[in-house]
Design a protein around this motif. Structure first.
Motif: not given
Length: 100
Positions: A9-11, A13-15, A17-18, A21-22
């Protein structure tokens, strides 16, 4: 929904990634109030109080260490960034003395 579906799920994966890095995005979910229980963080016997609370300072140091920022002056400069000091929970940016 299976775990294999979630991994793709892209969401999700996006989570991750954040999160990877953050550090600032994590601070709204982490609690450092347990630090106040330790004697080392108690107000000085002379009556002088802390300029900033231990949880805020810990968030600030974690953010700086994650970004490979070390030393009093570099940490103080990073914590003067408005987004950073607000995200760490400070009322105002910490002084060099507070960082030291």
């Amino acid at each position: 929904m299976s775990s294999a579906t979630l991994q793709d799920d892209p969401s999700v994966e996006s989570f991750f990634n954040v999160v990877e890095t953050e550090t600032l995005a994590l601070f709204e979910h982490l609690s450092f109030e347990f630090l106040e229980e330790f004697d080392v963080f108690a107000p000085a016997k002379t009556g002088r109080t802390r300029e900033h609370e231990p949880p805020e300072m810990m968030r600030g140091f974690l953010h700086c260490y994650y970004k490979d920022i070390y030393g009093i002056r570099p940490v103080e400069r990073e914590l003067r960034n408005t987004v950073v000091w607000l995200s760490c929970g400070f009322d105002r940016p910490p002084s060099r003395d507070a960082v030291d």
